[in-house]
Design a protein around this motif. Structure first.
Motif, mmCIF file in Angstrom:
data_model
loop_
_atom_site.group_PDB
_atom_site.id
_atom_site.type_symbol
_atom_site.label_atom_id
_atom_site.label_comp_id
_atom_site.label_asym_id
_atom_site.label_seq_id
_atom_site.Cartn_x
_atom_site.Cartn_y
_atom_site.Cartn_z
ATOM 1 N N UNK A 88 0.758 -1.225 -0.002
ATOM 2 C CA UNK A 88 0.046 -0.005 0.105
ATOM 3 C C UNK A 88 0.843 1.222 -0.064
ATOM 4 N N UNK A 89 1.862 1.213 0.760
ATOM 5 C CA UNK A 89 2.826 2.477 0.763
ATOM 6 C C UNK A 89 3.590 2.706 -0.477
ATOM 7 N N UNK A 90 3.850 1.593 -1.267
ATOM 8 C CA UNK A 90 4.406 1.616 -2.591
ATOM 9 C C UNK A 90 3.781 2.329 -3.553
ATOM 10 N N UNK A 91 2.329 1.691 -3.279
ATOM 11 C CA UNK A 91 1.215 2.201 -4.458
ATOM 12 C C UNK A 91 1.004 3.709 -4.054
ATOM 13 N N UNK A 128 3.620 10.536 -6.601
ATOM 14 C CA UNK A 128 4.740 11.443 -7.562
ATOM 15 C C UNK A 128 5.891 11.346 -6.944
ATOM 16 N N UNK A 129 7.129 10.814 -7.576
ATOM 17 C CA UNK A 129 8.347 10.752 -6.735
ATOM 18 C C UNK A 129 9.076 12.193 -7.130
ATOM 19 N N UNK A 130 8.464 13.313 -6.915
ATOM 20 C CA UNK A 130 8.913 14.578 -7.320
ATOM 21 C C UNK A 130 9.672 15.375 -6.028
ATOM 22 N N UNK A 131 9.511 14.710 -4.763
ATOM 23 C CA UNK A 131 10.158 15.341 -3.579
ATOM 24 C C UNK A 131 11.222 14.356 -3.195
ATOM 25 N N UNK A 132 11.872 14.800 -2.455
ATOM 26 C CA UNK A 132 13.100 13.974 -1.784
ATOM 27 C C UNK A 132 12.463 12.884 -0.707
ATOM 28 N N UNK A 133 11.521 13.568 -0.244
ATOM 29 C CA UNK A 133 10.735 12.894 0.948
ATOM 30 C C UNK A 133 10.041 11.455 0.234
ATOM 31 N N UNK A 134 9.328 11.722 -0.660
ATOM 32 C CA UNK A 134 8.712 10.697 -1.498
ATOM 33 C C UNK A 134 9.540 9.511 -1.928
#
Length: 413
Positions: free
Chosen positions: A87-90, A96-102
């Protein structure tokens, strides 16, 4: 984890010198039982040879601890953790992987998922029912898990720890250099660094897979040939490198997490006090603090959970170092296995509980989570309906006021 001695790895690494000295890479079924006994779990650990009667707990009690912690609790918590990390991965991917935290939390969820998958296979292999099912599964499960569960789990656990090191270090820079952090740490650079963590950690286990493999062996105690753990003739030469990599990468990662977490807490506290005392730009500083504080606090809690869950394994490894009898070849072998079952259970918990933290502390994650399940979408729909009604009421009031103004304008004439 990189800072913890895994039970499977301790098993074979502790026996490494003996195995390397007595194993030939071309062991066959015709090899005498004396040599073959050096690599089997059962014959390499005869109870009488190690004076198990002096152990604190019996073999029966040890088995009870293992069944409860591995087969029951570890399996249940691990299965939940697998679903939670999927669930976390989805969610992080959809956001969106547009921030360093994400990017960091996405990679952390992947390593936790892989760690739990290998632990589930480990739990299956230590199940007495599976371990004794030689007719259905022609293998020595207690040996096969070293390369198929123990080493892979340790690899992904180290990756989890080093990603946590990176996240805490990045948050420290965020507090120290708030105006330059976006130029220093970008999503692209974060992706590159985390990719290097994955590659380097996997490469550190190359000596293990280069000198150990699974092959057919004859077991005198079972009077049959099964798949078991075998070593090449170069095993003894790479043992030093294996222990060196294990010590450096394992212990250093744990110490680094503790170090950066302490710095993060101290610096955050000082910054908060300074902002409260500041007169000029008080509101702007307070708003920035509130916005960043949630993310920083969440990272601190993630690191603290990791430290708490991996501390038992670190302590047990130190006990093994200072008390030789507390090992796979010592007098307290039953106690050793029983206590390490708790260490594995804590590692399972660490990889499974982040979903609660994300849901509690991140409103963005909470909205994404609710969007995946229809039961959680209803409150949002109700809110939208309420908002629509409020907008309609505002339009009616505006029209009424306009009409009243028009009547007054007409009466003035």
């Amino acid at each position: 984890m990189g800072s913890t001695l895994k039970l499977c790895q301790l098993l074979c690494l502790s026996l490494g010198p003996v195995l390397s000295a007595n194993l030939d890479p071309d062991i066959t079924t015709s090899r005498p039982a004396a040599n073959d006994a050096m690599v089997t779990m059962e014959t390499a650990l005869p109870l009488g040879d190690f004076h198990v009667d002096e152990d604190i707990i019996s073999a029966r009690e040890r088995q009870i601890y293992e069944v409860v912690n591995y087969v029951i609790l570890g399996t249940v918590i691990g299965l939940f953790g697998i679903v939670a990390n999927i669930i976390n991965i989805i969610i992080f991917y959809r956001q969106g992987l547009k921030t360093t935290v994400n990017v960091s939390l996405f990679a952390l969820a992947i390593s936790d998922l892989c760690s739990l998958l290998t632990l589930q296979w480990f739990n299956i292999c230590v199940n007495p029912l599976f371990e004794n099912a030689d007719d259905l599964f022609p293998m020595m499960a207690s040996e096969v898990i070293y390369l198929t569960a123990g080493i892979p789990h340790d690899c992904f656990a180290r990756i989890t720890c080093w990603i946590t090191v990176y996240i805490t270090a990045e948050r420290c820079l965020c507090i120290t250099f708030p105006l330059k952090i976006k130029q220093l740490i970008t999503p692209t650079r974060t992706t590159v660094i985390i990719s290097l963590i994955y590659i380097l950690m996997m490469a550190s286990f190359t000596p293990e897979y280069a000198t150990a493999y699974i092959g057919w062996k004859y077991y005198a105690s079972k009077n049959r040939t099964l798949l078991g753990l075998k070593f090449t003739s170069h095993r003894k030469q790479v043992e030093g490198l294996t222990f060196l990599l294990y010590g450096i990468l394992g212990k250093l990662s744990f110490v680094a997490v503790v170090f950066f977490t302490v710095i993060l807490v101290v610096v955050l506290r000082k910054k908060t006090i300074w902002r409260r005392k500041s007169i000029y730009g008080h509101q702007n500083s307070e708003s920035i603090s509130n916005r960043d504080k949630k993310t920083i606090n969440m990272i601190i809690i993630i690191a603290i959970i990791l430290i708490v869950c991996y501390t038992p394994g670190t302590i047990l490894s130190l006990v093994t170092f200072f008390v030789p009898d507390f090992s796979i070849v010592g007098n307290y072998v039953n106690l050793f296995f029983a206590v390490w079952s708790f260490g594995f259970l804590f590692e399972t918990i660490n990889s499974s509980v982040n979903i609660f933290l994300y849901y509690k502390m991140s409103s963005k994650y909470r909205r994404s989570f609710c969007g995946m399940f229809s039961r959680c979408v209803k409150p949002d729909l109700t809110w939208k309906d309420t908002s629509s009604n409020n907008n309609a009421s505002m339009r009616v009031m505006n029209e009424s006021n306009s009409y009243s103004g028009l009547r007054q304008h007409e009466s003035s004439y």
